[in-house]
Structures are given as C-alpha cells and as structure tokens.
Design a protein around this motif. Sequence first.
Motif, PDB file in Angstrom:
ATOM      1  N   GLU A 292       1.201  -0.834   0.279  1.00  0.00           N
ATOM      2  CA  GLU A 292       0.085   0.455  -0.099  1.00  0.00           C
ATOM      3  C   GLU A 292       0.806   1.276  -0.358  1.00  0.00           C
ATOM      4  O   GLU A 292       2.152   1.727   0.850  1.00  0.00           O
ATOM      5  CB  GLU A 292      -0.992  -0.189   1.432  1.00  0.00           C
ATOM      6  CG  GLU A 292      -2.307   0.857   1.101  1.00  0.00           C
ATOM      7  CD  GLU A 292      -2.971   0.433   2.031  1.00  0.00           C
ATOM      8  OE1 GLU A 292      -3.442   1.708   2.259  1.00  0.00           O
ATOM      9  OE2 GLU A 292      -3.348  -0.458   3.304  1.00  0.00           O
ATOM     10  N   THR A 293       0.867   1.891  -1.455  1.00  0.00           N
ATOM     11  CA  THR A 293       1.834   3.436  -0.814  1.00  0.00           C
ATOM     12  C   THR A 293       0.843   4.629  -0.468  1.00  0.00           C
ATOM     13  O   THR A 293       0.071   4.387  -0.979  1.00  0.00           O
ATOM     14  CB  THR A 293       2.047   3.316  -2.139  1.00  0.00           C
ATOM     15  OG1 THR A 293       1.498   3.520  -3.303  1.00  0.00           O
ATOM     16  CG2 THR A 293       3.057   2.296  -2.845  1.00  0.00           C
ATOM     17  N   TYR A 294       1.766   5.537   0.230  1.00  0.00           N
ATOM     18  CA  TYR A 294       1.616   6.844   0.451  1.00  0.00           C
ATOM     19  C   TYR A 294       2.601   7.721  -0.612  1.00  0.00           C
ATOM     20  O   TYR A 294       2.996   7.126  -0.240  1.00  0.00           O
ATOM     21  CB  TYR A 294       0.899   7.363   1.618  1.00  0.00           C
ATOM     22  CG  TYR A 294       0.029   6.155   2.826  1.00  0.00           C
ATOM     23  CD1 TYR A 294      -1.282   6.403   2.276  1.00  0.00           C
ATOM     24  CD2 TYR A 294       0.493   5.045   2.805  1.00  0.00           C
ATOM     25  CE1 TYR A 294      -2.517   5.162   2.889  1.00  0.00           C
ATOM     26  CE2 TYR A 294      -0.230   3.925   2.977  1.00  0.00           C
ATOM     27  CZ  TYR A 294      -1.772   4.201   3.314  1.00  0.00           C
ATOM     28  OH  TYR A 294      -2.440   3.155   4.224  1.00  0.00           O
ATOM     29  N   THR A 295       2.311   8.546  -1.219  1.00  0.00           N
ATOM     30  CA  THR A 295       3.037   9.352  -1.514  1.00  0.00           C
ATOM     31  C   THR A 295       2.450  10.544  -1.238  1.00  0.00           C
ATOM     32  O   THR A 295       1.319  11.616  -1.377  1.00  0.00           O
ATOM     33  CB  THR A 295       3.057   9.970  -3.339  1.00  0.00           C
ATOM     34  OG1 THR A 295       3.152   8.592  -3.935  1.00  0.00           O
ATOM     35  CG2 THR A 295       3.405  10.880  -3.283  1.00  0.00           C
ATOM     36  N   GLU A 296       3.445  11.963  -0.448  1.00  0.00           N
ATOM     37  CA  GLU A 296       3.669  12.572  -0.724  1.00  0.00           C
ATOM     38  C   GLU A 296       4.724  13.657  -1.137  1.00  0.00           C
ATOM     39  O   GLU A 296       5.628  13.517  -0.557  1.00  0.00           O
ATOM     40  CB  GLU A 296       4.110  13.037   0.961  1.00  0.00           C
ATOM     41  CG  GLU A 296       3.740  14.484   1.791  1.00  0.00           C
ATOM     42  CD  GLU A 296       2.190  15.284   1.816  1.00  0.00           C
ATOM     43  OE1 GLU A 296       1.803  16.516   1.827  1.00  0.00           O
ATOM     44  OE2 GLU A 296       0.823  14.835   1.441  1.00  0.00           O
ATOM     45  N   GLN A 297       3.802  14.550  -2.057  1.00  0.00           N
ATOM     46  CA  GLN A 297       5.310  15.422  -2.651  1.00  0.00           C
ATOM     47  C   GLN A 297       6.183  14.452  -3.397  1.00  0.00           C
ATOM     48  O   GLN A 297       5.386  14.304  -4.249  1.00  0.00           O
ATOM     49  CB  GLN A 297       6.238  16.590  -1.585  1.00  0.00           C
ATOM     50  CG  GLN A 297       5.211  17.487  -0.836  1.00  0.00           C
ATOM     51  CD  GLN A 297       6.235  18.276   0.063  1.00  0.00           C
ATOM     52  OE1 GLN A 297       6.873  18.799  -0.300  1.00  0.00           O
ATOM     53  NE2 GLN A 297       5.139  18.705   1.774  1.00  0.00           N
ATOM     54  N   ASP A 298       7.083  14.413  -3.113  1.00  0.00           N
ATOM     55  CA  ASP A 298       8.069  13.777  -3.575  1.00  0.00           C
ATOM     56  C   ASP A 298       8.784  12.160  -3.252  1.00  0.00           C
ATOM     57  O   ASP A 298       9.720  11.657  -3.385  1.00  0.00           O
ATOM     58  CB  ASP A 298       9.636  14.252  -4.698  1.00  0.00           C
ATOM     59  CG  ASP A 298      10.768  15.368  -3.508  1.00  0.00           C
ATOM     60  OD1 ASP A 298       9.437  15.005  -1.934  1.00  0.00           O
ATOM     61  OD2 ASP A 298      11.567  15.851  -3.639  1.00  0.00           O
ATOM     62  N   VAL A 299       7.862  12.165  -1.932  1.00  0.00           N
ATOM     63  CA  VAL A 299       8.256  11.033  -1.092  1.00  0.00           C
ATOM     64  C   VAL A 299       6.795  10.350  -1.631  1.00  0.00           C
ATOM     65  O   VAL A 299       5.734  10.254  -1.203  1.00  0.00           O
ATOM     66  CB  VAL A 299       8.537  11.764   0.758  1.00  0.00           C
ATOM     67  CG1 VAL A 299       8.545  10.639   1.734  1.00  0.00           C
ATOM     68  CG2 VAL A 299       9.350  12.508   0.971  1.00  0.00           C
ATOM     69  N   CYS A 300       7.236   8.639  -1.454  1.00  0.00           N
ATOM     70  CA  CYS A 300       6.553   7.921  -1.038  1.00  0.00           C
ATOM     71  C   CYS A 300       6.719   6.977  -0.347  1.00  0.00           C
ATOM     72  O   CYS A 300       8.089   6.123  -0.149  1.00  0.00           O
ATOM     73  CB  CYS A 300       6.609   6.992  -2.632  1.00  0.00           C
ATOM     74  SG  CYS A 300       5.845   5.322  -2.948  1.00  0.00           S
ATOM     75  N   VAL A 301       6.321   6.158   0.260  1.00  0.00           N
ATOM     76  CA  VAL A 301       6.440   5.163   1.386  1.00  0.00           C
ATOM     77  C   VAL A 301       5.098   4.108   0.993  1.00  0.00           C
ATOM     78  O   VAL A 301       3.941   4.285   0.695  1.00  0.00           O
ATOM     79  CB  VAL A 301       5.414   6.130   3.159  1.00  0.00           C
ATOM     80  CG1 VAL A 301       4.830   4.547   4.040  1.00  0.00           C
ATOM     81  CG2 VAL A 301       6.097   7.031   3.223  1.00  0.00           C
ATOM     82  N   ALA A 302       6.186   3.266   1.395  1.00  0.00           N
ATOM     83  CA  ALA A 302       5.252   1.600   0.784  1.00  0.00           C
ATOM     84  C   ALA A 302       5.233   0.765   2.028  1.00  0.00           C
ATOM     85  O   ALA A 302       6.405   0.222   2.269  1.00  0.00           O
ATOM     86  CB  ALA A 302       6.412   0.980   0.007  1.00  0.00           C
ATOM     87  N   LEU A 303       4.003   0.362   2.130  1.00  0.00           N
ATOM     88  CA  LEU A 303       4.015  -0.446   3.847  1.00  0.00           C
ATOM     89  C   LEU A 303       3.307  -2.151   3.178  1.00  0.00           C
ATOM     90  O   LEU A 303       2.081  -2.396   2.405  1.00  0.00           O
ATOM     91  CB  LEU A 303       2.530  -0.376   3.984  1.00  0.00           C
ATOM     92  CG  LEU A 303       2.447  -0.829   5.077  1.00  0.00           C
ATOM     93  CD1 LEU A 303       3.212  -1.405   6.118  1.00  0.00           C
ATOM     94  CD2 LEU A 303       0.879  -0.673   5.734  1.00  0.00           C
ATOM     95  N   PRO A 304       4.258  -2.985   3.602  1.00  0.00           N
ATOM     96  CA  PRO A 304       4.146  -4.456   3.139  1.00  0.00           C
ATOM     97  C   PRO A 304       2.661  -4.673   3.346  1.00  0.00           C
ATOM     98  O   PRO A 304       2.522  -4.662   4.814  1.00  0.00           O
ATOM     99  CB  PRO A 304       5.006  -5.095   3.310  1.00  0.00           C
ATOM    100  CG  PRO A 304       5.981  -4.392   3.840  1.00  0.00           C
ATOM    101  CD  PRO A 304       5.439  -3.076   4.258  1.00  0.00           C
ATOM    102  N   LEU A 305       2.237  -5.279   2.625  1.00  0.00           N
ATOM    103  CA  LEU A 305       0.354  -6.060   2.811  1.00  0.00           C
ATOM    104  C   LEU A 305       1.096  -7.505   3.807  1.00  0.00           C
ATOM    105  O   LEU A 305       0.546  -8.571   3.291  1.00  0.00           O
ATOM    106  CB  LEU A 305      -0.674  -5.458   1.772  1.00  0.00           C
ATOM    107  CG  LEU A 305      -1.008  -4.266   1.642  1.00  0.00           C
ATOM    108  CD1 LEU A 305      -1.971  -3.740   0.589  1.00  0.00           C
ATOM    109  CD2 LEU A 305      -1.611  -3.297   2.478  1.00  0.00           C
ATOM    110  N   VAL A 306       1.376  -7.586   4.747  1.00  0.00           N
ATOM    111  CA  VAL A 306       0.952  -9.019   5.174  1.00  0.00           C
ATOM    112  C   VAL A 306       1.410  -8.735   6.502  1.00  0.00           C
ATOM    113  O   VAL A 306       1.368  -7.202   7.181  1.00  0.00           O
ATOM    114  CB  VAL A 306       2.819  -9.820   4.518  1.00  0.00           C
ATOM    115  CG1 VAL A 306       3.503  -9.421   3.013  1.00  0.00           C
ATOM    116  CG2 VAL A 306       3.987  -7.869   6.074  1.00  0.00           C
ATOM    117  N   ASP A 307       1.023  -9.863   7.295  1.00  0.00           N
ATOM    118  CA  ASP A 307       0.333  -9.775   8.889  1.00  0.00           C
ATOM    119  C   ASP A 307       2.431  -9.211   9.317  1.00  0.00           C
ATOM    120  O   ASP A 307       1.533  -8.594  10.334  1.00  0.00           O
ATOM    121  CB  ASP A 307      -0.091 -11.093   9.060  1.00  0.00           C
ATOM    122  CG  ASP A 307      -1.125 -11.947   8.807  1.00  0.00           C
ATOM    123  OD1 ASP A 307      -2.036 -11.323   8.123  1.00  0.00           O
ATOM    124  OD2 ASP A 307      -0.780 -12.981   8.533  1.00  0.00           O
TER     125      ASP A 307
END
Length: 356
Positions: A292-307
């Motif tokens: 699940e990815t979130y973008t703010e300006q030029d920053v991207c955060v990616a959270l693995p969808l696992v337990d």
Amino acid sequence: AKGKAKRVGEELGEGLEKGVVMEIAQMRCVGAEVSALPANVRLGITEMRASLTAAVDRLAHDLYESEAHFMQELLQNADDNQYSSGTTPSFHCFVRSGGGTDGREPYFYCTNNEVGLIEKDVRAICDIARSSKQAWSGTTTGCKGVGWKSVFRVCTDPHVLSHGWRFKFSSPGLGMLTPQWLDDKSYGKLPEEVRKAHLSGQTVFYLPLIESGLVHSIEMEMQSMEKDPVQMIFFRHVQEVHVHYSTGRIVRLAAVGEEPRSSTLCEVISEGNCAEGLQITQAKESVKTDFETYTEQDVCVALPLVDEPPPQRVFAFLPVRAVGFHFAVQAPFHTTASRSDFHRSPENARRRDAIS
C-alpha cells in the motif's frame, strides 16, 4: 573534443569510438615522453600522477562497505539509461565460478537493453567526479561520478562493450581512468556468452574477478535483492531484473501494476547446477508481494501488506540503510558519496517531515 577524437580515429584508420578512447589515453599522458621537459615540470607531473593515483585507489577500495556494492551501482546506471519505445527496460547480472574445459577464471557480467552509450557517457566513465548526469536534476539517480570505480574492488581490468564501443581499464592508479581499446584478438578471447550479448545490441560490463571467493559475496548480494525486491517499485525505468547464479539458478524480479507500481514479483525461472552438469529444470515458482503506497510531494511510503511486515529500508532509488521502519521510504534524498547515509540539508529535512 569530438572533432579531435574524429581526427584521431581517422589517423588510425578507425571510427569515432576508437578515436575517443585513444584521445582520452593521450590526455592521461599514457606513453608520453616527458624526459625533454624541464626538471621542475617533470617533478610536477610525477607528483600530480602520484596524488591522483592514491586518491583514485582509495576511492575505489574504501568508499563502500560491501565489496559487492558495485552491483547496485551498475543497476543504478541501468535505471538512468534511455530506452527505445516498446522496450521493456531490463537488467541481467551473471556470475560464473570459472573452471570448465577452458580453464577460465571466475567472472561477473551484466547486460542492459538500453539504447547504448554515447561519447559523453564514455568520457564520464573515464573520469572521476565528473558525471554526465546533472546533480539533483530529479531525472537520474547517479550524479556523483564515482560509482563506476566500485568495480575495482573486485576486478583489475573491467571491460565495457556497447555497440561500437569496446574498451577496458586496468588498475591501480591512472589505469582506472585510462581506457584501452580492445582489438579483435583481445575481443575474441572474451567469453562467448559475453560476446553474444554485446553483438545482440546489449550494453555489457564484463568483470574478470580477482579471486574466487568473490563469487560468494556477489551471490549474497543477489540473494539480498531476491529477498527484498521492494526497490523494483521505485525505479524510474528498469522493470525487470534477472539474477543468474553460478549454480544455474535464475530469478526474475519485476514490478507489477500500473503507475505507481504497487506490487513486486519474485519468480524462480529455473533451478539447476551447471557446475556439475545437471539438467536445469523449469521451476516457475513465484512470490507476489503487494504494497500500500502513499505519496506526499516527492516522498513515497510503501507498506507491505503482510501480517508482520519485516524491517524495511530507506531508498534514494537505491537502498541507503534501515532506520527502524516497517515500511519502505523512497525519495530523492541527498546522500553521501558512498550512498550509505544522508546529508543534513533543508531538502532532506523537508522529505523527512513528509514521511510523517
């Protein structure tokens, strides 16, 4: 410079590519007769060569913590390259343990289906801290002009092959900055698979390894890429990475989905043990990981969808280091030359704050 290189090439009865390589060698004063120069000038040239030699040698061997870091630098170069329309940008890396009927020493090589090197790329490879890429332009990852030198940690004579370009370097010292043209005899001695890749239109970097223990180090880096392929979703261009182990194991790493890409695929294409002559079997074993990815300006955060998400790293397109997050962060951070840490800068502070 281009006109001079062309004249050099014409004088040699060769094309522009060889002319450029020979011109660069001349500018390094390789083979130049300096005995007729005044004593103080000769001394100055000798001292300057010694200082530059020591600096380049230190940079090549001490800048990066891992001796296999060069693989990430070559991958970064591939991601910065240009590709023809309709091409799936791909990077393949191979390690061979040597031996066999030809008695060849172990070696590494990688291939990339980019459009090919141009003169300014070659001149940048043959220099230090004078990259052909614009610093902080936002369009390329590399800009420091030092990453290529990391290959000298594992190899004394790296070879560069791209369309009409074919040359190598030597070490130590100024040999790391001075290209040597590969004549037909030298070219013919390269491994057949390397020549085939080049003749097929690929850009190829060929590294005869200085010792067999490096095969293990390189395969450890391959395993790290295989176990944590999240960087695939952060690349600008490269969509597929294939790692080829000395045992015959081949793994394909890919980013899946539309932009922004939010899944990675790790697929075992084949298993086998080429060293023992065993038949490679088609395994077709694959693992897909969604983020699940979130973008703010030029920053991207990616959270693995696992337990239980494992610890993730911070990326500036290539991995920098872990900071305790269980999600991956990608941003065009300003990093130190070794890419192992961050500069303290207003832009980096802004990107840090955007993570929260």
